[in-house]
Write a protein that holds these residues in place. Sequence first.
Motif, PDB file in Angstrom:
ATOM      1  N   PRO A 155      27.405 -41.882   8.223  1.00  0.00           N
ATOM      2  CA  PRO A 155      27.960 -42.825   6.973  1.00  0.00           C
ATOM      3  C   PRO A 155      29.089 -43.619   7.445  1.00  0.00           C
ATOM      4  O   PRO A 155      29.970 -43.015   8.106  1.00  0.00           O
ATOM      5  CB  PRO A 155      28.087 -41.913   5.879  1.00  0.00           C
ATOM      6  CG  PRO A 155      27.242 -40.708   6.262  1.00  0.00           C
ATOM      7  CD  PRO A 155      27.228 -40.250   7.662  1.00  0.00           C
ATOM      8  N   LEU A 156      28.877 -44.965   7.312  1.00  0.00           N
ATOM      9  CA  LEU A 156      30.233 -45.709   7.428  1.00  0.00           C
ATOM     10  C   LEU A 156      30.810 -46.329   6.078  1.00  0.00           C
ATOM     11  O   LEU A 156      30.147 -46.141   4.951  1.00  0.00           O
ATOM     12  CB  LEU A 156      29.644 -46.827   8.254  1.00  0.00           C
ATOM     13  CG  LEU A 156      28.868 -46.422   9.645  1.00  0.00           C
ATOM     14  CD1 LEU A 156      28.425 -47.921  10.354  1.00  0.00           C
ATOM     15  CD2 LEU A 156      29.915 -45.960  10.600  1.00  0.00           C
ATOM     16  N   GLY A 157      32.033 -46.702   6.158  1.00  0.00           N
ATOM     17  CA  GLY A 157      32.700 -47.287   4.975  1.00  0.00           C
ATOM     18  C   GLY A 157      33.085 -46.405   3.918  1.00  0.00           C
ATOM     19  O   GLY A 157      33.412 -46.892   2.946  1.00  0.00           O
ATOM     20  N   LEU A 158      33.122 -45.060   4.393  1.00  0.00           N
ATOM     21  CA  LEU A 158      33.905 -44.118   3.162  1.00  0.00           C
ATOM     22  C   LEU A 158      35.277 -44.551   2.698  1.00  0.00           C
ATOM     23  O   LEU A 158      36.302 -44.768   3.529  1.00  0.00           O
ATOM     24  CB  LEU A 158      33.878 -42.657   3.925  1.00  0.00           C
ATOM     25  CG  LEU A 158      34.596 -41.669   2.898  1.00  0.00           C
ATOM     26  CD1 LEU A 158      33.749 -41.696   1.607  1.00  0.00           C
ATOM     27  CD2 LEU A 158      34.778 -40.251   3.800  1.00  0.00           C
ATOM     28  N   ALA A 159      35.531 -44.750   1.396  1.00  0.00           N
ATOM     29  CA  ALA A 159      36.686 -45.133   0.859  1.00  0.00           C
ATOM     30  C   ALA A 159      37.043 -44.385  -0.548  1.00  0.00           C
ATOM     31  O   ALA A 159      36.128 -43.573  -1.122  1.00  0.00           O
ATOM     32  CB  ALA A 159      36.742 -46.625   0.501  1.00  0.00           C
ATOM     33  N   GLY A 160      38.332 -44.141  -0.762  1.00  0.00           N
ATOM     34  CA  GLY A 160      38.657 -43.414  -1.932  1.00  0.00           C
ATOM     35  C   GLY A 160      40.031 -43.543  -2.117  1.00  0.00           C
ATOM     36  O   GLY A 160      40.852 -44.043  -1.547  1.00  0.00           O
ATOM     37  N   THR A 161      40.340 -43.164  -3.528  1.00  0.00           N
ATOM     38  CA  THR A 161      41.869 -43.132  -4.019  1.00  0.00           C
ATOM     39  C   THR A 161      41.955 -41.636  -4.744  1.00  0.00           C
ATOM     40  O   THR A 161      40.990 -41.100  -5.156  1.00  0.00           O
ATOM     41  CB  THR A 161      41.833 -44.097  -5.053  1.00  0.00           C
ATOM     42  OG1 THR A 161      40.927 -44.096  -6.094  1.00  0.00           O
ATOM     43  CG2 THR A 161      41.474 -45.509  -4.412  1.00  0.00           C
ATOM     44  N   ILE A 162      43.236 -41.454  -5.103  1.00  0.00           N
ATOM     45  CA  ILE A 162      43.653 -40.186  -5.791  1.00  0.00           C
ATOM     46  C   ILE A 162      44.717 -40.537  -6.950  1.00  0.00           C
ATOM     47  O   ILE A 162      45.665 -41.487  -6.738  1.00  0.00           O
ATOM     48  CB  ILE A 162      44.099 -39.175  -4.807  1.00  0.00           C
ATOM     49  CG1 ILE A 162      44.305 -37.711  -5.705  1.00  0.00           C
ATOM     50  CG2 ILE A 162      45.513 -39.583  -4.091  1.00  0.00           C
ATOM     51  CD1 ILE A 162      44.873 -36.876  -4.672  1.00  0.00           C
ATOM     52  N   ASP A 163      44.523 -40.126  -8.276  1.00  0.00           N
ATOM     53  CA  ASP A 163      45.409 -40.680  -9.236  1.00  0.00           C
ATOM     54  C   ASP A 163      46.522 -39.582  -9.357  1.00  0.00           C
ATOM     55  O   ASP A 163      46.556 -38.595  -8.753  1.00  0.00           O
ATOM     56  CB  ASP A 163      44.396 -40.951 -10.441  1.00  0.00           C
ATOM     57  CG  ASP A 163      43.839 -39.789 -11.126  1.00  0.00           C
ATOM     58  OD1 ASP A 163      44.403 -38.525 -10.692  1.00  0.00           O
ATOM     59  OD2 ASP A 163      42.973 -39.807 -12.070  1.00  0.00           O
ATOM     60  N   SER A 164      47.310 -39.976 -10.381  1.00  0.00           N
ATOM     61  CA  SER A 164      48.613 -39.023 -10.521  1.00  0.00           C
ATOM     62  C   SER A 164      48.233 -37.762 -11.083  1.00  0.00           C
ATOM     63  O   SER A 164      49.157 -36.825 -11.099  1.00  0.00           O
ATOM     64  CB  SER A 164      49.373 -39.686 -11.554  1.00  0.00           C
ATOM     65  OG  SER A 164      48.873 -40.160 -12.923  1.00  0.00           O
ATOM     66  N   LEU A 165      46.997 -37.515 -11.546  1.00  0.00           N
ATOM     67  CA  LEU A 165      46.466 -36.431 -11.960  1.00  0.00           C
ATOM     68  C   LEU A 165      45.683 -35.572 -10.882  1.00  0.00           C
ATOM     69  O   LEU A 165      45.360 -34.305 -11.264  1.00  0.00           O
ATOM     70  CB  LEU A 165      45.610 -36.526 -13.286  1.00  0.00           C
ATOM     71  CG  LEU A 165      46.402 -37.105 -14.500  1.00  0.00           C
ATOM     72  CD1 LEU A 165      45.122 -37.205 -15.491  1.00  0.00           C
ATOM     73  CD2 LEU A 165      47.461 -36.187 -14.951  1.00  0.00           C
ATOM     74  N   GLY A 166      45.624 -35.931  -9.800  1.00  0.00           N
ATOM     75  CA  GLY A 166      45.036 -35.423  -8.669  1.00  0.00           C
ATOM     76  C   GLY A 166      43.602 -35.533  -8.694  1.00  0.00           C
ATOM     77  O   GLY A 166      42.645 -34.783  -7.908  1.00  0.00           O
ATOM     78  N   VAL A 167      42.914 -36.536  -9.455  1.00  0.00           N
ATOM     79  CA  VAL A 167      41.334 -36.752  -9.432  1.00  0.00           C
ATOM     80  C   VAL A 167      41.289 -37.732  -8.422  1.00  0.00           C
ATOM     81  O   VAL A 167      41.551 -38.723  -8.077  1.00  0.00           O
ATOM     82  CB  VAL A 167      41.064 -37.540 -10.725  1.00  0.00           C
ATOM     83  CG1 VAL A 167      39.554 -37.692 -10.740  1.00  0.00           C
ATOM     84  CG2 VAL A 167      41.243 -36.476 -11.876  1.00  0.00           C
ATOM     85  N   VAL A 168      40.267 -37.366  -7.294  1.00  0.00           N
ATOM     86  CA  VAL A 168      40.034 -38.210  -6.144  1.00  0.00           C
ATOM     87  C   VAL A 168      38.579 -38.710  -6.405  1.00  0.00           C
ATOM     88  O   VAL A 168      37.630 -38.335  -6.934  1.00  0.00           O
ATOM     89  CB  VAL A 168      39.480 -37.292  -4.857  1.00  0.00           C
ATOM     90  CG1 VAL A 168      39.125 -38.178  -3.746  1.00  0.00           C
ATOM     91  CG2 VAL A 168      40.784 -36.552  -4.671  1.00  0.00           C
ATOM     92  N   THR A 169      38.588 -40.318  -6.238  1.00  0.00           N
ATOM     93  CA  THR A 169      37.245 -40.962  -6.445  1.00  0.00           C
ATOM     94  C   THR A 169      36.945 -41.576  -5.085  1.00  0.00           C
ATOM     95  O   THR A 169      37.580 -42.145  -4.490  1.00  0.00           O
ATOM     96  CB  THR A 169      37.479 -42.196  -7.416  1.00  0.00           C
ATOM     97  OG1 THR A 169      37.864 -41.682  -8.798  1.00  0.00           O
ATOM     98  CG2 THR A 169      36.253 -42.871  -7.700  1.00  0.00           C
ATOM     99  N   LEU A 170      35.653 -41.075  -4.614  1.00  0.00           N
ATOM    100  CA  LEU A 170      35.110 -41.575  -3.388  1.00  0.00           C
ATOM    101  C   LEU A 170      34.086 -42.311  -3.589  1.00  0.00           C
ATOM    102  O   LEU A 170      33.276 -42.316  -4.505  1.00  0.00           O
ATOM    103  CB  LEU A 170      34.478 -40.459  -2.579  1.00  0.00           C
ATOM    104  CG  LEU A 170      35.643 -39.159  -2.453  1.00  0.00           C
ATOM    105  CD1 LEU A 170      34.716 -38.041  -1.714  1.00  0.00           C
ATOM    106  CD2 LEU A 170      36.755 -39.803  -1.495  1.00  0.00           C
ATOM    107  N   ASN A 171      33.996 -43.283  -2.913  1.00  0.00           N
ATOM    108  CA  ASN A 171      32.454 -44.353  -2.624  1.00  0.00           C
ATOM    109  C   ASN A 171      32.345 -44.832  -1.526  1.00  0.00           C
ATOM    110  O   ASN A 171      33.177 -44.883  -0.392  1.00  0.00           O
ATOM    111  CB  ASN A 171      32.881 -45.430  -3.646  1.00  0.00           C
ATOM    112  CG  ASN A 171      33.968 -46.498  -3.266  1.00  0.00           C
ATOM    113  OD1 ASN A 171      33.949 -47.137  -2.325  1.00  0.00           O
ATOM    114  ND2 ASN A 171      35.031 -46.132  -3.828  1.00  0.00           N
ATOM    115  N   TRP A 172      30.979 -45.028  -1.050  1.00  0.00           N
ATOM    116  CA  TRP A 172      30.525 -45.392  -0.100  1.00  0.00           C
ATOM    117  C   TRP A 172      29.138 -46.486  -0.057  1.00  0.00           C
ATOM    118  O   TRP A 172      28.634 -46.071  -0.940  1.00  0.00           O
ATOM    119  CB  TRP A 172      30.483 -44.469   1.206  1.00  0.00           C
ATOM    120  CG  TRP A 172      29.399 -43.126   0.561  1.00  0.00           C
ATOM    121  CD1 TRP A 172      27.928 -43.115   0.708  1.00  0.00           C
ATOM    122  CD2 TRP A 172      29.751 -42.072  -0.243  1.00  0.00           C
ATOM    123  NE1 TRP A 172      27.374 -42.224   0.040  1.00  0.00           N
ATOM    124  CE2 TRP A 172      28.488 -41.554  -0.753  1.00  0.00           C
ATOM    125  CE3 TRP A 172      30.848 -41.625  -0.875  1.00  0.00           C
ATOM    126  CZ2 TRP A 172      28.403 -40.465  -1.088  1.00  0.00           C
ATOM    127  CZ3 TRP A 172      30.714 -40.352  -1.647  1.00  0.00           C
ATOM    128  CH2 TRP A 172      29.372 -39.839  -1.969  1.00  0.00           C
TER     129      TRP A 172
END
Length: 208
Positions: A1-18
């Motif tokens: 897979p290509l284009g994996l991206a993600g963020t983490i918020d101040s509560l530690g919740v990670v959001t991934l998308n691709w």
Amino acid sequence: PLGLAGTIDSLGVVTLNWPLDPSGKALRGYKVYTANQADHEFIPITDIISDTTYQFEAGLQTLTKNLYVRIAAIDGSFGHSELSDVLVIARPDVVPPAPPVILDYRNDDGAVAIHWSGVSSEDLSHYAVYRKIAGEDGWNELAQSLRDTLYRDSTVVAGKAYEYTVRAVDSAGLYSAYAFPLHLRTASRPEMEDVVLKGSYDEDKGVV
């Protein structure tokens, strides 16, 4: 897979998308893998995901600064693709540094010098020194942005009781707990008295 991206918020919740596989091949979905170091083994944390987004909670109470994520595509025969490139997600810093320990002091005439232990933290920014009159509530900041582990206070009043403490501050602006305070009474300056000089001369002995 290509284009994996993600963020983490101040509560530690990670959001991934691709993005979807552009080849159009029939897929059952994807699996998410994580590690705490780029050279560690990546462990799957999901079953097969049919979507191209995923959320999960990552621990923040850790000294590991980054989270490392990869994904694999799963085809109709449960064949697994190679893992994607590594996505590095920086965890928000919620762990303050350890407090320093006051090791030694000098109580000279007109000044107090204190020395404390260095804090071993990769993201240590500086130290802050505090003082209060013994018995009072609340600390008054004497110095900020100290990189050294020694401070000399020349604003003391002779014969007065003081307490000193120190805090470590990291690059995220998090303060350690206060160091166990040092209690002391500053050196007193003796009162100066006029000296009256008297003398006599014994002529027979030649002695003053």
